[in-house]
Design a protein around this motif. Structure first.
Motif, PDB file in Angstrom:
ATOM      1  N   ALA A   1       0.828  -1.211   0.000  1.00 51.76           N
ATOM      2  CA  ALA A   1       0.000   0.000   0.000  1.00 51.76           C
ATOM      3  C   ALA A   1       0.863   1.263   0.000  1.00 51.76           C
ATOM      4  N   GLY A   2       2.187   1.094   0.063  1.00 50.96           N
ATOM      5  CA  GLY A   2       3.094   2.246   0.090  1.00 50.96           C
ATOM      6  C   GLY A   2       3.043   2.997   1.407  1.00 50.96           C
ATOM      7  N   ARG A   3       2.688   2.274   2.503  1.00 52.24           N
ATOM      8  CA  ARG A   3       2.543   2.954   3.790  1.00 52.24           C
ATOM      9  C   ARG A   3       3.319   2.257   4.908  1.00 52.24           C
ATOM     10  N   TYR A   4       4.418   1.616   4.549  1.00 52.10           N
ATOM     11  CA  TYR A   4       5.183   0.932   5.596  1.00 52.10           C
ATOM     12  C   TYR A   4       5.854   1.962   6.500  1.00 52.10           C
ATOM     13  N   ASP A   5       5.721   1.756   7.795  1.00 50.27           N
ATOM     14  CA  ASP A   5       6.352   2.641   8.773  1.00 50.27           C
ATOM     15  C   ASP A   5       6.826   1.764   9.926  1.00 50.27           C
ATOM     16  N   ARG A   6       8.116   1.769  10.115  1.00 47.61           N
ATOM     17  CA  ARG A   6       8.726   0.893  11.110  1.00 47.61           C
ATOM     18  C   ARG A   6       8.147   1.089  12.512  1.00 47.61           C
ATOM     19  N   GLY A   7       7.989   2.363  12.881  1.00 44.81           N
ATOM     20  CA  GLY A   7       7.478   2.681  14.219  1.00 44.81           C
ATOM     21  C   GLY A   7       6.058   2.172  14.412  1.00 44.81           C
ATOM     22  N   VAL A   8       5.213   2.396  13.417  1.00 47.91           N
ATOM     23  CA  VAL A   8       3.810   1.956  13.487  1.00 47.91           C
ATOM     24  C   VAL A   8       3.758   0.433  13.631  1.00 47.91           C
ATOM     25  N   THR A   9       4.595  -0.243  12.845  1.00 50.03           N
ATOM     26  CA  THR A   9       4.607  -1.705  12.854  1.00 50.03           C
ATOM     27  C   THR A   9       5.054  -2.242  14.219  1.00 50.03           C
ATOM     28  N   ALA A  10       6.103  -1.639  14.763  1.00 50.50           N
ATOM     29  CA  ALA A  10       6.616  -2.088  16.067  1.00 50.50           C
ATOM     30  C   ALA A  10       5.579  -1.840  17.159  1.00 50.50           C
ATOM     31  N   ASP A  11       4.906  -0.706  17.080  1.00 50.30           N
ATOM     32  CA  ASP A  11       3.895  -0.356  18.065  1.00 50.30           C
ATOM     33  C   ASP A  11       2.720  -1.337  18.020  1.00 50.30           C
ATOM     34  N   LEU A  12       2.318  -1.701  16.813  1.00 45.46           N
ATOM     35  CA  LEU A  12       1.220  -2.665  16.645  1.00 45.46           C
ATOM     36  C   LEU A  12       1.607  -4.028  17.198  1.00 45.46           C
ATOM     37  N   ALA A  13       2.827  -4.456  16.881  1.00 50.39           N
ATOM     38  CA  ALA A  13       3.302  -5.751  17.372  1.00 50.39           C
ATOM     39  C   ALA A  13       3.276  -5.755  18.897  1.00 50.39           C
ATOM     40  N   ASP A  14       3.660  -4.621  19.486  1.00 47.18           N
ATOM     41  CA  ASP A  14       3.668  -4.508  20.935  1.00 47.18           C
ATOM     42  C   ASP A  14       2.241  -4.588  21.481  1.00 47.18           C
TER      43      ASP A  14
END
Ligand SMILES: Nc1ncnc2c1ncn2[C@@H]1O[C@H](COP(=O)(O)OP(=O)(O)OP(=O)(O)O)[C@@H](O)[C@H]1O
Ligand SMILES: [Mg+2]
Length: 227
Positions: free
Chosen positions: A121-134
């Motif tokens: 989707a062209g919206r990868y964001d490392r911080g968002v992903t890490a936060d979701l995983a948490d």
């Protein structure tokens, strides 16, 4: 139009949707004129007995199947007028689906699975992903492969993957069906918080009255119509 929304502002606007499936004695109507609206940041629970057409409705809204008649507008785009290709684009960028089958990619790690759709989707964001995983309790699983996870962990990866792409509309078909009560409530909170934060809409099918009560609104599907 139900509930007096301006469909131009709605994340989702469904009007008079019908769908039949071919039975042995001819077409069997499953949805007979379903209308609903979902505003930005709004969460809606869809209940109804088994076979009432809940998954069918989500498949139509998700662009996976075509309605017989009626209209679906998602974030101002008329889905029901789009080609297969147009529907696929909308599905990739605007609508996030969490279905009963997780469809994780077995050759990718949990972290890669979560990032995959966001990248598409062209919206990868490392911080968002890490936060979701948490938030979804997956931090310790990130380097594992799907086959090394329990059913409930796989379900949470499927949820994280969808949310990481930050869709305008999340369609979830019993997204917490494999989780214990406490985990289900936590996951539901994450889904609802994200809807509020990103002003996206959440349409969730659930059999649980308790979970349904946590959402802003509830609709019940009976004999192919919303009651
Ligand atoms: N592809 C299909 N072909 C023929 N009939 C179908 C198809 N998909 C669904 N149906 C029928 O449509 C009806 C509604 O099915 P659907 O899966 O939408 O129900 P549901 O409300 O999601 O039920 P559940 O709570 O058990 O998941 C059922 O009678 C089902 O047999
Ligand atoms: Mg279903």
């Amino acid at each position: 139009m139900s509930e007096g929304y301006d469909p131009g502002c709605a994340v989702l606007s469904v009007h008079n949707l019908t769908k039949s499936f071919q039975g042995v004695d001819g077409p069997v109507p499953v949805l007979r004129g379903v209308s609903l609206n979902l505003g930005p940041g709004e969460t809606l629970a869809l209940t109804g007995e088994s076979g009432s057409g809940k998954s069918t409705l989500l498949h139509l809204i998700g662009g996976l199947e075509q309605a017989d008649s009626g209209t679906i507008d998602i974030d101002g785009t008329r889905l029901t007028g789009l080609s297969d290709r147009g529907r696929a684009t909308l599905r990739r960028g605007t609508v996030g689906v969490i279905f009963q089958q997780f469809n994780l990619i077995p050759s990718l790690t949990v972290a890669e699975n979560i990032a995959f759709q966001a990248r598409l989707a062209g919206r990868y964001d490392r911080g968002v992903t890490a936060d979701l995983a948490d938030k979804l309790g997956l931090t310790a699983q990130l380097r594992k492969y799907p086959e090394q996870l329990s059913g409930g962990q796989q379900q949470r990866v499927a949820i994280a993957r969808t949310l990481a792409a930050r869709p305008r509309l999340v369609l979830a078909d019993e997204p917490t069906g494999n989780l214990d009560e406490d985990t289900a409530l936590r996951v539901l909170e994450t889904l609802c918080d994200l809807a509020k934060e990103t002003r996206s809409g959440l349409l969730m099918v659930t059999h649980s009255v308790q979970l349904a009560s946590k959402l802003d609104r509830r609709l019940h599907l009976r004999s192919g119509v919303i009651t």
